[in-house]
Design a protein around this motif. Structure first.
Motif, PDB file in Angstrom:
ATOM      1  N   LEU A  12      -1.595   9.155  -2.780  1.00 49.64           N
ATOM      2  CA  LEU A  12      -0.968   7.874  -2.432  1.00 49.64           C
ATOM      3  C   LEU A  12      -1.954   6.720  -2.630  1.00 49.64           C
ATOM      4  O   LEU A  12      -1.594   5.675  -3.189  1.00 49.64           O
ATOM      5  CB  LEU A  12      -0.479   7.890  -0.982  1.00 49.64           C
ATOM      6  CG  LEU A  12       0.802   8.640  -0.698  1.00 49.64           C
ATOM      7  CD1 LEU A  12       1.054   8.720   0.815  1.00 49.64           C
ATOM      8  CD2 LEU A  12       1.974   7.965  -1.388  1.00 49.64           C
ATOM      9  N   ASP A  13      -3.195   6.922  -2.185  1.00 53.56           N
ATOM     10  CA  ASP A  13      -4.222   5.892  -2.356  1.00 53.56           C
ATOM     11  C   ASP A  13      -4.499   5.633  -3.841  1.00 53.56           C
ATOM     12  O   ASP A  13      -4.623   4.480  -4.272  1.00 53.56           O
ATOM     13  CB  ASP A  13      -5.525   6.299  -1.658  1.00 53.56           C
ATOM     14  CG  ASP A  13      -5.390   6.331  -0.142  1.00 53.56           C
ATOM     15  OD1 ASP A  13      -4.463   5.677   0.392  1.00 53.56           O
ATOM     16  OD2 ASP A  13      -6.203   7.016   0.505  1.00 53.56           O
ATOM     17  N   ARG A  14      -4.591   6.712  -4.605  1.00 52.29           N
ATOM     18  CA  ARG A  14      -4.834   6.576  -6.048  1.00 52.29           C
ATOM     19  C   ARG A  14      -3.669   5.888  -6.745  1.00 52.29           C
ATOM     20  O   ARG A  14      -3.869   5.100  -7.680  1.00 52.29           O
ATOM     21  CB  ARG A  14      -5.096   7.944  -6.669  1.00 52.29           C
ATOM     22  CG  ARG A  14      -6.440   8.526  -6.270  1.00 52.29           C
ATOM     23  CD  ARG A  14      -6.708   9.886  -6.856  1.00 52.29           C
ATOM     24  NE  ARG A  14      -6.488   9.904  -8.297  1.00 52.29           N
ATOM     25  CZ  ARG A  14      -6.213  11.001  -8.996  1.00 52.29           C
ATOM     26  NH1 ARG A  14      -6.117  12.168  -8.389  1.00 52.29           N
ATOM     27  NH2 ARG A  14      -6.040  10.944 -10.293  1.00 52.29           N
ATOM     28  N   LEU A  15      -2.458   6.162  -6.283  1.00 55.95           N
ATOM     29  CA  LEU A  15      -1.277   5.538  -6.870  1.00 55.95           C
ATOM     30  C   LEU A  15      -1.287   4.025  -6.636  1.00 55.95           C
ATOM     31  O   LEU A  15      -1.000   3.244  -7.558  1.00 55.95           O
ATOM     32  CB  LEU A  15      -0.004   6.160  -6.292  1.00 55.95           C
ATOM     33  CG  LEU A  15       1.317   5.640  -6.841  1.00 55.95           C
ATOM     34  CD1 LEU A  15       1.425   5.897  -8.342  1.00 55.95           C
ATOM     35  CD2 LEU A  15       2.480   6.286  -6.105  1.00 55.95           C
ATOM     36  N   LYS A  16      -1.634   3.620  -5.437  1.00 58.12           N
ATOM     37  CA  LYS A  16      -1.725   2.181  -5.135  1.00 58.12           C
ATOM     38  C   LYS A  16      -2.752   1.505  -6.043  1.00 58.12           C
ATOM     39  O   LYS A  16      -2.505   0.416  -6.573  1.00 58.12           O
ATOM     40  CB  LYS A  16      -2.104   1.969  -3.665  1.00 58.12           C
ATOM     41  CG  LYS A  16      -1.011   2.306  -2.697  1.00 58.12           C
ATOM     42  CD  LYS A  16      -1.493   2.157  -1.259  1.00 58.12           C
ATOM     43  CE  LYS A  16      -0.497   2.749  -0.286  1.00 58.12           C
ATOM     44  NZ  LYS A  16      -0.997   2.744   1.089  1.00 58.12           N
ATOM     45  N   GLU A  17      -3.913   2.148  -6.201  1.00 56.76           N
ATOM     46  CA  GLU A  17      -4.954   1.596  -7.055  1.00 56.76           C
ATOM     47  C   GLU A  17      -4.483   1.515  -8.511  1.00 56.76           C
ATOM     48  O   GLU A  17      -4.681   0.497  -9.186  1.00 56.76           O
ATOM     49  CB  GLU A  17      -6.219   2.440  -6.973  1.00 56.76           C
ATOM     50  CG  GLU A  17      -7.344   1.903  -7.847  1.00 56.76           C
ATOM     51  CD  GLU A  17      -8.579   2.784  -7.839  1.00 56.76           C
ATOM     52  OE1 GLU A  17      -9.579   2.368  -8.439  1.00 56.76           O
ATOM     53  OE2 GLU A  17      -8.543   3.890  -7.249  1.00 56.76           O
ATOM     54  N   GLY A  20      -2.064  -1.258  -8.969  1.00 53.20           N
ATOM     55  CA  GLY A  20      -2.767  -2.536  -8.878  1.00 53.20           C
ATOM     56  C   GLY A  20      -3.538  -2.876 -10.140  1.00 53.20           C
ATOM     57  O   GLY A  20      -3.651  -4.048 -10.524  1.00 53.20           O
ATOM     58  N   GLN A  21      -4.056  -1.865 -10.804  1.00 52.45           N
ATOM     59  CA  GLN A  21      -4.828  -2.064 -12.030  1.00 52.45           C
ATOM     60  C   GLN A  21      -3.956  -2.079 -13.279  1.00 52.45           C
ATOM     61  O   GLN A  21      -4.442  -2.382 -14.366  1.00 52.45           O
ATOM     62  CB  GLN A  21      -5.892  -0.959 -12.165  1.00 52.45           C
ATOM     63  CG  GLN A  21      -6.928  -0.959 -11.066  1.00 52.45           C
ATOM     64  CD  GLN A  21      -7.798  -2.194 -11.092  1.00 52.45           C
ATOM     65  OE1 GLN A  21      -8.083  -2.780 -12.145  1.00 52.45           O
ATOM     66  NE2 GLN A  21      -8.215  -2.631  -9.919  1.00 52.45           N
ATOM     67  N   GLY A  22      -2.685  -1.724 -13.116  1.00 54.35           N
ATOM     68  CA  GLY A  22      -1.783  -1.702 -14.272  1.00 54.35           C
ATOM     69  C   GLY A  22      -1.974  -0.499 -15.173  1.00 54.35           C
ATOM     70  O   GLY A  22      -1.671  -0.555 -16.363  1.00 54.35           O
ATOM     71  N   TRP A  23      -2.485   0.607 -14.616  1.00 53.72           N
ATOM     72  CA  TRP A  23      -2.707   1.820 -15.393  1.00 53.72           C
ATOM     73  C   TRP A  23      -1.435   2.658 -15.418  1.00 53.72           C
ATOM     74  O   TRP A  23      -1.248   3.586 -14.631  1.00 53.72           O
ATOM     75  CB  TRP A  23      -3.846   2.640 -14.802  1.00 53.72           C
ATOM     76  CG  TRP A  23      -5.163   1.918 -14.723  1.00 53.72           C
ATOM     77  CD1 TRP A  23      -5.605   0.917 -15.530  1.00 53.72           C
ATOM     78  CD2 TRP A  23      -6.206   2.159 -13.774  1.00 53.72           C
ATOM     79  NE1 TRP A  23      -6.861   0.517 -15.157  1.00 53.72           N
ATOM     80  CE2 TRP A  23      -7.255   1.265 -14.078  1.00 53.72           C
ATOM     81  CE3 TRP A  23      -6.364   3.029 -12.723  1.00 53.72           C
ATOM     82  CZ2 TRP A  23      -8.437   1.228 -13.347  1.00 53.72           C
ATOM     83  CZ3 TRP A  23      -7.542   2.991 -11.995  1.00 53.72           C
ATOM     84  CH2 TRP A  23      -8.564   2.104 -12.312  1.00 53.72           C
ATOM     85  N   LEU A  24      -0.539   2.339 -16.330  1.00 54.28           N
ATOM     86  CA  LEU A  24       0.782   2.960 -16.344  1.00 54.28           C
ATOM     87  C   LEU A  24       0.729   4.464 -16.599  1.00 54.28           C
ATOM     88  O   LEU A  24       1.490   5.229 -15.993  1.00 54.28           O
ATOM     89  CB  LEU A  24       1.680   2.268 -17.371  1.00 54.28           C
ATOM     90  CG  LEU A  24       1.915   0.767 -17.138  1.00 54.28           C
ATOM     91  CD1 LEU A  24       2.828   0.200 -18.213  1.00 54.28           C
ATOM     92  CD2 LEU A  24       2.481   0.532 -15.752  1.00 54.28           C
ATOM     93  N   GLY A  25      -0.136   4.895 -17.481  1.00 56.78           N
ATOM     94  CA  GLY A  25      -0.269   6.330 -17.741  1.00 56.78           C
ATOM     95  C   GLY A  25      -0.764   7.074 -16.515  1.00 56.78           C
ATOM     96  O   GLY A  25      -0.296   8.172 -16.201  1.00 56.78           O
TER      97      GLY A  25
END
Length: 72
Positions: A12-17, A20-25
Motif C-alpha cells: 500500500l505504501d509503495r502504491l501511494k509512492e 505520486g511519482q507517476g510510475w504507471l508500470g
C-alpha cells in the motif's frame, strides 16, 4: 498470516509512492501483487475459520481385552 499482512501494508505504501511519482508500470505491478496478497489472505482466513478441533474421545476397550481366559 502476520507476515503477509505486513507485506500487504508495505505494498500500500509503495502504491501511494508510485502513484505520486507517476510510475504507471510500477502501479500496475503493485496492484497485481496486492490482489494476489489479498486473495491469499482471504484464503488463509477462510481456512483458519474452518479449522476446528475434533474430539475423538477415549477408546472404549471391551472389559476382556488383554485378559487370559480362565483355566490357561
Amino acid at each position: 498470516m502476520p507476515r503477509l499482512e505486513e507485506i500487504h501494508d508495505n505494498l500500500l505504501d509503495r502504491l501511494k509512492e508510485a502513484r505520486g511519482q507517476g510510475w504507471l508500470g510500477e502501479v500496475a505491478a503493485i496492484e497485481a501483487s496486492m490482489a494476489a496478497a489479498e486473495d491469499k489472505l482471504a484464503s488463509m482466513r477462510e481456512m483458519a475459520a474452518k479449522h476446528t478441533t475434533t474430539s475423538l474421545g477415549m477408546p472404549d476397550f471391551h472389559p476382556s481385552v488383554g485378559r487370559r481366559a480362565s483355566g490357561s
